[in-house]
Design a protein around this motif. Structure first.
Motif, PDB file in Angstrom:
ATOM      1  N   VAL A 180       0.871  -1.179   0.000  1.00 21.08           N
ATOM      2  CA  VAL A 180       0.000   0.000   0.000  1.00 21.08           C
ATOM      3  C   VAL A 180       0.904   1.224   0.000  1.00 21.08           C
ATOM      4  N   PHE A 181       0.782   2.034  -1.026  1.00 20.83           N
ATOM      5  CA  PHE A 181       1.541   3.290  -1.092  1.00 20.83           C
ATOM      6  C   PHE A 181       0.669   4.374  -0.478  1.00 20.83           C
ATOM      7  N   GLU A 182       1.134   4.957   0.594  1.00 24.19           N
ATOM      8  CA  GLU A 182       0.337   5.973   1.305  1.00 24.19           C
ATOM      9  C   GLU A 182       1.307   6.814   2.128  1.00 24.19           C
ATOM     10  N   ALA A 199      -6.764   5.949   7.716  1.00 28.87           N
ATOM     11  CA  ALA A 199      -7.486   7.185   7.971  1.00 28.87           C
ATOM     12  C   ALA A 199      -7.873   7.906   6.674  1.00 28.87           C
ATOM     13  N   GLY A 200      -6.913   8.106   5.791  1.00 26.18           N
ATOM     14  CA  GLY A 200      -7.209   8.844   4.559  1.00 26.18           C
ATOM     15  C   GLY A 200      -7.634  10.266   4.872  1.00 26.18           C
ATOM     16  N   LEU A 201      -8.125  10.955   3.860  1.00 24.31           N
ATOM     17  CA  LEU A 201      -8.478  12.368   4.037  1.00 24.31           C
ATOM     18  C   LEU A 201      -9.557  12.556   5.101  1.00 24.31           C
ATOM     19  N   ALA A 202     -10.561  11.679   5.102  1.00 24.86           N
ATOM     20  CA  ALA A 202     -11.720  11.899   5.976  1.00 24.86           C
ATOM     21  C   ALA A 202     -11.382  11.745   7.460  1.00 24.86           C
ATOM     22  N   TYR A 203     -10.554  10.772   7.790  1.00 23.12           N
ATOM     23  CA  TYR A 203     -10.385  10.410   9.213  1.00 23.12           C
ATOM     24  C   TYR A 203      -9.006  10.761   9.765  1.00 23.12           C
ATOM     25  N   HIS A 231     -14.354  17.648  14.213  1.00 26.96           N
ATOM     26  CA  HIS A 231     -14.684  16.756  13.096  1.00 26.96           C
ATOM     27  C   HIS A 231     -15.203  15.418  13.617  1.00 26.96           C
ATOM     28  N   ARG A 232     -16.461  15.154  13.352  1.00 24.73           N
ATOM     29  CA  ARG A 232     -17.098  13.912  13.827  1.00 24.73           C
ATOM     30  C   ARG A 232     -17.557  13.082  12.644  1.00 24.73           C
ATOM     31  N   VAL A 233     -17.693  11.771  12.869  1.00 27.38           N
ATOM     32  CA  VAL A 233     -18.309  10.951  11.827  1.00 27.38           C
ATOM     33  C   VAL A 233     -19.736  11.467  11.643  1.00 27.38           C
ATOM     34  N   ASN A 234     -20.216  11.447  10.417  1.00 26.30           N
ATOM     35  CA  ASN A 234     -21.556  11.982  10.186  1.00 26.30           C
ATOM     36  C   ASN A 234     -22.603  10.875  10.057  1.00 26.30           C
ATOM     37  N   VAL A 235     -22.156   9.634  10.289  1.00 22.53           N
ATOM     38  CA  VAL A 235     -23.067   8.486  10.301  1.00 22.53           C
ATOM     39  C   VAL A 235     -22.939   7.909  11.717  1.00 22.53           C
ATOM     40  N   PRO A 236     -24.035   7.507  12.368  1.00 22.80           N
ATOM     41  CA  PRO A 236     -23.892   6.968  13.732  1.00 22.80           C
ATOM     42  C   PRO A 236     -22.903   5.798  13.771  1.00 22.80           C
ATOM     43  N   ARG A 281       5.533   4.280   2.876  1.00 25.84           N
ATOM     44  CA  ARG A 281       5.105   5.651   3.193  1.00 25.84           C
ATOM     45  C   ARG A 281       5.641   6.650   2.176  1.00 25.84           C
ATOM     46  N   GLU A 282       5.418   6.378   0.940  1.00 27.58           N
ATOM     47  CA  GLU A 282       5.902   7.263  -0.123  1.00 27.58           C
ATOM     48  C   GLU A 282       4.784   7.508  -1.118  1.00 27.58           C
ATOM     49  N   ARG A 283       4.993   8.539  -1.889  1.00 23.01           N
ATOM     50  CA  ARG A 283       3.994   8.957  -2.855  1.00 23.01           C
ATOM     51  C   ARG A 283       4.303   8.343  -4.209  1.00 23.01           C
ATOM     52  N   VAL A 284       3.318   7.741  -4.831  1.00 23.54           N
ATOM     53  CA  VAL A 284       3.513   7.180  -6.172  1.00 23.54           C
ATOM     54  C   VAL A 284       3.671   8.334  -7.164  1.00 23.54           C
ATOM     55  N   VAL A 285       4.709   8.234  -8.015  1.00 18.53           N
ATOM     56  CA  VAL A 285       4.893   9.296  -9.017  1.00 18.53           C
ATOM     57  C   VAL A 285       4.780   8.786 -10.454  1.00 18.53           C
ATOM     58  N   SER A 322      -5.259  15.556 -11.684  1.00 17.97           N
ATOM     59  CA  SER A 322      -4.816  15.881 -10.325  1.00 17.97           C
ATOM     60  C   SER A 322      -3.418  15.367 -10.006  1.00 17.97           C
ATOM     61  N   GLN A 323      -2.947  14.345 -10.757  1.00 20.16           N
ATOM     62  CA  GLN A 323      -1.604  13.820 -10.501  1.00 20.16           C
ATOM     63  C   GLN A 323      -1.001  13.410 -11.847  1.00 20.16           C
ATOM     64  N   PRO A 324       0.296  13.691 -12.062  1.00 18.22           N
ATOM     65  CA  PRO A 324       0.892  13.397 -13.372  1.00 18.22           C
ATOM     66  C   PRO A 324       0.784  11.924 -13.774  1.00 18.22           C
TER      67      PRO A 324
HETATM   68  C1  LIG Z   1     -13.928  15.298   4.940  1.00 19.57           C
HETATM   69  C2  LIG Z   1     -14.686  14.009   4.747  1.00 19.57           C
HETATM   70  C3  LIG Z   1     -15.417  13.467   5.788  1.00 19.57           C
HETATM   71  C4  LIG Z   1     -16.115  12.276   5.628  1.00 19.57           C
HETATM   72  N1  LIG Z   1     -16.822  11.782   6.677  1.00 19.57           N
HETATM   73  C5  LIG Z   1     -17.505  10.637   6.517  1.00 19.57           C
HETATM   74  C6  LIG Z   1     -18.247  10.083   7.620  1.00 19.57           C
HETATM   75  O1  LIG Z   1     -18.254  10.634   8.712  1.00 19.57           O
HETATM   76  N2  LIG Z   1     -18.942   8.938   7.419  1.00 19.57           N
HETATM   77  C7  LIG Z   1     -18.948   8.300   6.214  1.00 19.57           C
HETATM   78  O2  LIG Z   1     -19.605   7.278   6.084  1.00 19.57           O
HETATM   79  N3  LIG Z   1     -18.236   8.799   5.163  1.00 19.57           N
HETATM   80  C8  LIG Z   1     -17.520   9.937   5.288  1.00 19.57           C
HETATM   81  N4  LIG Z   1     -16.791  10.430   4.248  1.00 19.57           N
HETATM   82  C9  LIG Z   1     -16.743   9.663   3.010  1.00 19.57           C
HETATM   83  C10 LIG Z   1     -15.330   9.069   2.710  1.00 19.57           C
HETATM   84  O3  LIG Z   1     -15.077   9.454   1.380  1.00 19.57           O
HETATM   85  C11 LIG Z   1     -15.216   7.582   2.748  1.00 19.57           C
HETATM   86  O4  LIG Z   1     -15.705   7.184   3.978  1.00 19.57           O
HETATM   87  C12 LIG Z   1     -13.761   7.062   2.648  1.00 19.57           C
HETATM   88  O5  LIG Z   1     -13.007   7.715   3.626  1.00 19.57           O
HETATM   89  C13 LIG Z   1     -13.068   7.140   1.313  1.00 19.57           C
HETATM   90  O6  LIG Z   1     -11.814   6.461   1.489  1.00 19.57           O
HETATM   91  P1  LIG Z   1     -10.764   6.193   0.372  1.00 19.57           P
HETATM   92  O7  LIG Z   1      -9.683   5.354   0.958  1.00 19.57           O
HETATM   93  O8  LIG Z   1     -11.419   5.706  -0.848  1.00 19.57           O
HETATM   94  O9  LIG Z   1     -10.184   7.636  -0.002  1.00 19.57           O
HETATM   95  P2  LIG Z   1      -9.205   8.660   0.774  1.00 19.57           P
HETATM   96  O10 LIG Z   1      -9.550   8.697   2.204  1.00 19.57           O
HETATM   97  O11 LIG Z   1      -9.248   9.912  -0.014  1.00 19.57           O
HETATM   98  O12 LIG Z   1      -7.808   7.958   0.637  1.00 19.57           O
HETATM   99  C14 LIG Z   1      -7.019   8.058  -0.515  1.00 19.57           C
HETATM  100  C15 LIG Z   1      -5.577   8.062  -0.055  1.00 19.57           C
HETATM  101  O13 LIG Z   1      -4.757   8.016  -1.201  1.00 19.57           O
HETATM  102  C16 LIG Z   1      -3.550   8.662  -0.881  1.00 19.57           C
HETATM  103  N5  LIG Z   1      -2.900   9.044  -2.146  1.00 19.57           N
HETATM  104  C17 LIG Z   1      -3.358   9.891  -3.091  1.00 19.57           C
HETATM  105  N6  LIG Z   1      -2.462   9.978  -4.085  1.00 19.57           N
HETATM  106  C18 LIG Z   1      -1.427   9.174  -3.770  1.00 19.57           C
HETATM  107  C19 LIG Z   1      -0.198   8.841  -4.412  1.00 19.57           C
HETATM  108  N7  LIG Z   1       0.172   9.373  -5.568  1.00 19.57           N
HETATM  109  N8  LIG Z   1       0.652   7.961  -3.805  1.00 19.57           N
HETATM  110  C20 LIG Z   1       0.294   7.384  -2.610  1.00 19.57           C
HETATM  111  N9  LIG Z   1      -0.848   7.676  -1.964  1.00 19.57           N
HETATM  112  C21 LIG Z   1      -1.700   8.554  -2.538  1.00 19.57           C
HETATM  113  C22 LIG Z   1      -3.970   9.867  -0.050  1.00 19.57           C
HETATM  114  O14 LIG Z   1      -2.922  10.260   0.801  1.00 19.57           O
HETATM  115  C23 LIG Z   1      -5.188   9.332   0.711  1.00 19.57           C
HETATM  116  O15 LIG Z   1      -4.878   9.010   2.035  1.00 19.57           O
HETATM  117  C24 LIG Z   1     -16.092  11.613   4.385  1.00 19.57           C
HETATM  118  C25 LIG Z   1     -15.354  12.166   3.329  1.00 19.57           C
HETATM  119  C26 LIG Z   1     -14.653  13.338   3.502  1.00 19.57           C
HETATM  120  C27 LIG Z   1     -13.852  13.911   2.360  1.00 19.57           C
END
Ligand SMILES: Cc1cc2nc3c(=O)[nH]c(=O)nc-3n(C[C@H](O)[C@H](O)[C@H](O)COP(=O)(O)OP(=O)(O)OC[C@H]3O[C@@H](n4cnc5c(N)ncnc54)[C@H](O)[C@@H]3O)c2cc1C
Length: 457
Positions: free
Chosen positions: A19-21, A28-32, A39-44, A109-113, A368-370
């Motif tokens: 997993v490249f992240e 966690a990703g962007l949301a968590y 910032h709270r979960v918006n689903v119970p 823990r690196e970014r895919v390019v 969004s990314q090359p």
């Molecule tokens: C602000 C926010 C709050 C939310 N809250 C809720 C909630 O409370 N309840 C609910 O049910 N849903 C919620 N959601 C919906 C949410 O989209 C999904 O729950 C889920 O988090 C999506 O996960 P994901 O892994 O697909 O994407 P992401 O979380 O976006 O993960 C993608 C990951 O890819 C990585 N990445 C991107 N480009 C590269 C690269 N080139 N190389 C390596 N890594 C890379 C990023 O660092 C990122 O961590 C929320 C969404 C957002 C944006």
């Protein structure tokens, strides 16, 4: 979740999962991945299990961990828990931890390019110099950074209190306690921003501007079971679906339920509803009804709803529906002219700060990314026909130049919405990750049979 479920599916088999992240922890990703206590979960919590056959798994995890700790507000008046989003990120991290420890999954823990074809495989390179050759690649990058409207970005460039991306940690720290704030976009990101500002002591006036003046709704109190059947003889046009939804809301009302129950049914049946609609009708749905869908389907946690409702009642938060006709910097002041949607009246307004909360720019994912752009140029990735993400077939395989699914390249998560429909909330994203993991496992099994027979021949 794709990686964890794939590791689960492949127990006892020699498969390496990378997993490249760049983030410090997986899950966690962007949301968590947010330290902001507002910032709270918006689903119970009761609806955020990662194990579909164990719906209470997250709630049990919370009680095992003594969570939510130091957070008396997590229990809402509706009797449900809405923990901080960072807590959910730790839960996902715990789910994947055993596979990291057993080294079935490697976190790079690196970014895919770059991602390039090499024979039938993929060469993946990172900004840290790591190179991996993979039989199968899964694109799960989901949320690109928000994209501020060009005219706003140009007019406010260099203004110290213009925030183009509110998801950058610490972005709101430049806002003064009494600043008059213009928030552009009024969905869940705006709700997060408003709750965060008020929590940190901001008392100035906030104007949340969106084209239609809608705002994300709250949950039903008390909670209701989903109501409505949209899968028997599903609608073939956007209009007939709309009529059916209106009818279902009317029937639900007669049974003492609100629209919430109907929208919950739509959400859970979303995949089937979407697949029954021809592409032109999907486009029509997105063009005309998406803002209304988003406002009712993406609900705010009651704690955040309360902050916004109180502000609206007091008059220090204003929800404005209209078009931004002009915006400029006049010294430190930001001036804006808005044409109101319903009256056509033009209103001149003045602010000290402007925050863009139009959400991730999914439509522009390929730019969004090359490496995504390169995969598009080489014909391996395409935008989907509706403009929600990346084109894939019903096995979530990326469509190649000929419109055929590539069984070495998968799309996981919300970027596959163009094919699967409703795929944004955690329950649907998780189901989809489990599905993709199964598809990848089947592909790997075929590959290993092929290699074994080639070897014996
Ligand atoms: C602000 C926010 C709050 C939310 N809250 C809720 C909630 O409370 N309840 C609910 O049910 N849903 C919620 N959601 C919906 C949410 O989209 C999904 O729950 C889920 O988090 C999506 O996960 P994901 O892994 O697909 O994407 P992401 O979380 O976006 O993960 C993608 C990951 O890819 C990585 N990445 C991107 N480009 C590269 C690269 N080139 N190389 C390596 N890594 C890379 C990023 O660092 C990122 O961590 C929320 C969404 C957002 C944006």
């Amino acid at each position: 979740m794709v990686a964890a479920n794939l590791a689960r599916n492949m127990v006892g088999q020699a498969v390496s999962i990378f997993v490249f992240e760049p983030r410090g922890h997986l899950g966690a990703g962007l949301a968590y991945d947010t330290a902001d206590p507002a910032h709270r979960v918006n689903v119970p919590a009761a609806r955020m299990s990662l194990i579909p056959e164990a719906p209470d798994d997250f709630v049990h995890w919370l009680s095992r961990k003594g969570e939510p700790a130091d957070d008396p507000d997590a229990l809402a008046a509706d009797g449900h828990l809405y923990p901080r989003r960072s807590v959910f990120g730790r839960y996902v991290g715990d789910f994947i931890a055993p596979y990291l420890e057993s080294r079935h999954v490697h976190h790079c823990r690196e970014r895919v390019v770059t991602v390039e074809r090499t024979g039938s495989q993929w060469r993946i390179r990172t900004d840290g110099g790591t190179e991996v050759i993979a039989d199968i690649a899964v694109v799960a990058t989901t949320h690109p950074a928000p994209c501020a409207p060009g005219s706003v970005a140009r007019a406010l460039a260099g203004h110290p209190r213009f925030i183009a991306d509110s998801t950058v940690p610490g972005a709101l720290s430049v806002i003064g306690d009494n600043d008059r704030v213009l928030v552009i976009g009024n969905g869940l990101t705006a709700a997060d921003v408003i709750a965060s500002l008020r929590r940190r002591g901001h008392a100035g006036a906030i104007t949340a501007l969106s084209r239609r003046g809608l705002r994300s709704r709250g949950h039903a109190t008390p909670a209701q079971e989903p109501s409505g059947d949209f899968t028997s003889d599903p609608s073939r046009t956007a209009l007939s679906l709309l009529k059916r939804v209106r009818l279902a809301i009317g029937e639900a009302g007669e049974g003492g339920l609100s629209w919430h129950a109907v929208f919950d049914a739509l959400r859970t049946q979303g995949g089937c509803i979407w697949r029954a609609l021809p592409i032109a009708e999907r486009r029509r749905l997105v063009r005309h009804l998406r803002p209304y869908w988003d406002a009712h389907r993406f609900r705010v946690a009651p704690q955040i709803d309360a902050v916004i409702t109180q502000g609206l009642e007091r008059g220090d938060i204003r929800v404005l529906g209209g078009s931004l006709m002009a915006i400029a910097q006049v010294g430190p002041t930001i001036t804006a002219q808005v044409r109101q949607r319903h009256t056509g009246t033009r209103e001149d307004l003045a602010f000290d700060a402007c925050i863009v909360t139009t959400g991730p720019a999914h439509k522009g994912i390929l730019a969004s990314q090359p490496w995504l752009a390169d995969l598009a140029i080489s014909g391996h990735l395409h935008a989907d026909a509706v403009g929600l993400g990346l084109a894939c077939d019903d096995r979530s395989q990326a469509m190649d130049r000929r419109g055929e699914g590539d069984d070495t390249l998968f799309i996981a998560g919300p970027l596959a919405r163009g094919t699967f429909g409703e795929l944004m909330g955690l329950p649907q994203v998780n189901d989809h990750a489990i599905f993709v993991a199964e598809e990848v496992a089947q592909r790997l099994a075929r590959l290993s049979r092929f290699r074994a027979s080639a070897k014996s021949a």
